[in-house]
Design an enzyme around this catalytic site. Structure first.
Site, PDB file in Angstrom:
ATOM      1  N   ARG A  51       0.826  -1.215   0.000  1.00  7.91           N
ATOM      2  CA  ARG A  51       0.000   0.000   0.000  1.00  7.91           C
ATOM      3  C   ARG A  51       0.860   1.264   0.000  1.00  7.91           C
ATOM      4  NH1 ARG A  51      -4.857  -0.941  -1.152  1.00  7.91           N
ATOM      5  NH2 ARG A  51      -5.453  -3.068  -0.672  1.00  7.91           N
ATOM      6  N   HIS A  81       7.973  -9.759  -5.242  1.00  6.70           N
ATOM      7  CA  HIS A  81       6.730  -9.302  -5.889  1.00  6.70           C
ATOM      8  C   HIS A  81       6.633  -7.787  -5.728  1.00  6.70           C
ATOM      9  CE1 HIS A  81       2.606  -8.929  -7.128  1.00  6.70           C
ATOM     10  NE2 HIS A  81       2.374 -10.230  -7.130  1.00  6.70           N
ATOM     11  N   TYR A  84       1.329  -4.449  -5.546  1.00  9.48           N
ATOM     12  CA  TYR A  84       0.259  -4.656  -6.534  1.00  9.48           C
ATOM     13  C   TYR A  84      -0.539  -3.389  -6.807  1.00  9.48           C
ATOM     14  CZ  TYR A  84      -2.211  -5.559  -2.136  1.00  9.48           C
ATOM     15  OH  TYR A  84      -2.706  -5.450  -0.866  1.00  9.48           O
ATOM     16  N   HIS A 121       2.493  -6.994 -11.743  1.00  8.74           N
ATOM     17  CA  HIS A 121       1.227  -6.981 -12.472  1.00  8.74           C
ATOM     18  C   HIS A 121       1.338  -5.944 -13.582  1.00  8.74           C
ATOM     19  CE1 HIS A 121      -1.122  -8.492  -8.664  1.00  8.74           C
ATOM     20  NE2 HIS A 121      -0.148  -9.286  -9.022  1.00  8.74           N
ATOM     21  N   GLU A 156       3.052 -11.181 -14.694  1.00  7.58           N
ATOM     22  CA  GLU A 156       2.114 -12.151 -14.132  1.00  7.58           C
ATOM     23  C   GLU A 156       0.864 -12.232 -15.014  1.00  7.58           C
ATOM     24  OE1 GLU A 156       1.387 -11.789  -9.946  1.00  7.58           O
ATOM     25  OE2 GLU A 156      -0.246 -13.253  -9.979  1.00  7.58           O
ATOM     26  N   ASP A 190      -0.207 -17.600 -12.905  1.00  6.81           N
ATOM     27  CA  ASP A 190      -1.005 -17.726 -11.683  1.00  6.81           C
ATOM     28  C   ASP A 190      -2.216 -18.593 -12.009  1.00  6.81           C
ATOM     29  OD1 ASP A 190      -3.097 -17.121  -9.717  1.00  6.81           O
ATOM     30  OD2 ASP A 190      -1.754 -15.560  -8.976  1.00  6.81           O
ATOM     31  N   HIS A 193      -5.576 -16.942 -11.558  1.00  9.60           N
ATOM     32  CA  HIS A 193      -5.815 -15.887 -12.560  1.00  9.60           C
ATOM     33  C   HIS A 193      -6.154 -16.460 -13.935  1.00  9.60           C
ATOM     34  CE1 HIS A 193      -3.203 -12.839 -10.058  1.00  9.60           C
ATOM     35  NE2 HIS A 193      -4.221 -13.343  -9.387  1.00  9.60           N
ATOM     36  N   HIS A 225       2.349 -19.334  -9.734  1.00  8.82           N
ATOM     37  CA  HIS A 225       1.605 -19.022  -8.510  1.00  8.82           C
ATOM     38  C   HIS A 225       0.523 -20.074  -8.391  1.00  8.82           C
ATOM     39  CE1 HIS A 225       2.598 -14.429  -8.212  1.00  8.82           C
ATOM     40  NE2 HIS A 225       3.535 -15.194  -7.683  1.00  8.82           N
ATOM     41  N   ASP A 238     -10.594 -13.005  -9.542  1.00  8.65           N
ATOM     42  CA  ASP A 238      -9.345 -12.995  -8.773  1.00  8.65           C
ATOM     43  C   ASP A 238      -9.566 -13.084  -7.260  1.00  8.65           C
ATOM     44  OD1 ASP A 238      -6.757 -12.840  -7.902  1.00  8.65           O
ATOM     45  OD2 ASP A 238      -6.361 -10.824  -8.666  1.00  8.65           O
ATOM     46  N   HIS A 240      -8.521 -15.783  -4.442  1.00  9.93           N
ATOM     47  CA  HIS A 240      -7.777 -17.028  -4.230  1.00  9.93           C
ATOM     48  C   HIS A 240      -8.458 -17.905  -3.178  1.00  9.93           C
ATOM     49  CE1 HIS A 240      -3.782 -14.927  -5.572  1.00  9.93           C
ATOM     50  NE2 HIS A 240      -4.790 -14.641  -6.353  1.00  9.93           N
ATOM     51  N   GLU A 270      -0.092 -18.627  -2.846  1.00 10.87           N
ATOM     52  CA  GLU A 270      -0.624 -17.323  -2.400  1.00 10.87           C
ATOM     53  C   GLU A 270      -2.047 -17.534  -1.922  1.00 10.87           C
ATOM     54  OE1 GLU A 270      -0.338 -15.454  -6.313  1.00 10.87           O
ATOM     55  OE2 GLU A 270       1.155 -14.112  -5.467  1.00 10.87           O
TER      56      GLU A 270
HETATM   57 ZN    ZN Z   1      -4.516 -12.877  -7.492  1.00  9.89          ZN
HETATM   58 FE    FE Z   2      -0.413 -14.268  -8.177  1.00 15.10          FE
HETATM   59 FE    FE Z   3       0.493 -11.079  -8.032  1.00 15.95          FE
END
Ligand code: ZN
Ligand code: FE
Ligand code: FE
Length: 291
Positions: A51, A81, A84, A121, A156, A190, A193, A225, A238, A240, A270
């Site tokens: 964030r 990573h 995001y 991403h 990704e 992923d 995804h 992922h 999306d 998970h 994840e």
């Molecule tokens: Zn995701």
């Molecule tokens: Fe992912």
């Molecule tokens: Fe990701």
């Protein structure tokens, strides 16, 4: 370094390279120890608070201690990573500039841990259209990649939520096509995804991987992922799920980790879990991996 993610043969058997997302809050040595405690040989971490923008100061002693631990226990490459919240293809030049500076700084820092992977991403085109988004992402990569970096940058595969770029293999291919230093690039698949984007990895994994190979090339695929999905195929949501607790299911995930085109890759969980939950998933997956 590149070959380390091929899995280490032990007694003629190939070992599964698996880990999960860990909190970077206590540093690299702590992540390494957590990974060992849950029988992982790699892990993923956020380069900074997803964030916020501030990266923690780097502690050279922590890095050195981690590198020693990783060498001793033959860790596979790690997956860093990017936050995001970055949007490299925003319509707002300030947002794009922020993504560029953050990723450039991440790549500079990652050289303290040479030879690892950096996943991001591609972003959301926010109404500019896919082609415009792809052009902006490519320009950003051309601005930050350097010939001597040892980190491989991974795009990704995305679920296609909102105006996310990267929900189709064709879009990822189009981004890669514009990158000058393409040997510094790869793809992270992923499973949640691609399922949410509409690819049938449950009933036609061979077909999906054949398409990946035809469009992008399986040699570009550097990490997976591994997530189950709460929603049906093509939902573009999306969300998970824990392994075996979603719409992909344990049988399909077992086929994924054992597939001849995938089984040598690092698998990163994840899933919504704390450490004990990850330990249980890793034990479950190692149990169904055919060494
Ligand atoms: Zn995701
Ligand atoms: Fe992912
Ligand atoms: Fe990701």
């Amino acid at each position: 370094m590149r070959r380390r993610n091929r899995g280490h043969p032990v007694n003629g058997k190939s070992m599964m390279t698996i880990g999960c997302h860990l909190s970077v809050a206590r540093g690299f040595l702590a992540m390494g120890r957590d990974a060992l405690a849950i029988d992982a040989t790699t892990f993923q971490f956020f380069t900074r608070n997803p964030r916020g923008s501030k990266a923690k100061a780097i502690d050279p002693a922590d890095i050195a201690a981690f590198l020693e631990l990783a060498a001793e226990h033959r860790f596979a490459p790690l997956l860093a990573h990017a936050p995001y919240t970055l949007n490299p293809c925003s319509a707002d030049p300030k947002t794009r500039e922020f993504a560029l500076e953050t990723m450039r700084d991440d790549l500079a820092r990652l050289e303290l841990l040479p030879g690892n992977l950096y996943n991001f991403h591609p972003g959301s085109h926010v109404g500019q259209g896919e082609a415009a988004g792809i052009a902006l992402i490519t320009a950003q990569l051309n601005a930050i990649l350097t010939p001597h970096q040892t980190t491989t940058v991974l795009l990704e595969t995305m679920a296609g939520k909102g105006s996310e770029v990267g929900r189709s293999f064709q879009e990822l291919r189009a981004i890669l096509d514009g990158v000058v230093l393409r040997d510094k690039m790869g793809v992270c698949l992923d499973t949640c995804h691609v399922h949410d984007a509409g690819y049938d990895i449950v009933d036609d994994l061979d077909g999906v991987l054949a398409e990946f190979d035809a469009v992008i090339g399986l040699d570009r695929l550097r990490a997976v992922h591994l997530n189950d999905s709460l929603n049906p195929r093509g939902s573009r949501k999306d969300r998970h799920a824990r392994i075996g607790h979603g719409r992909i299911g344990l049988a399909a995930i077992t086929r994924i980790i054992n597939h001849p085109c995938l089984r040598h890759l690092p698998f990163l969980l994840e899933t919504p879990n704390e450490l004990p939950g990850y330990a249980a998933e890793i034990a479950l997956l190692r149990g169904v991996y055919q060494g």
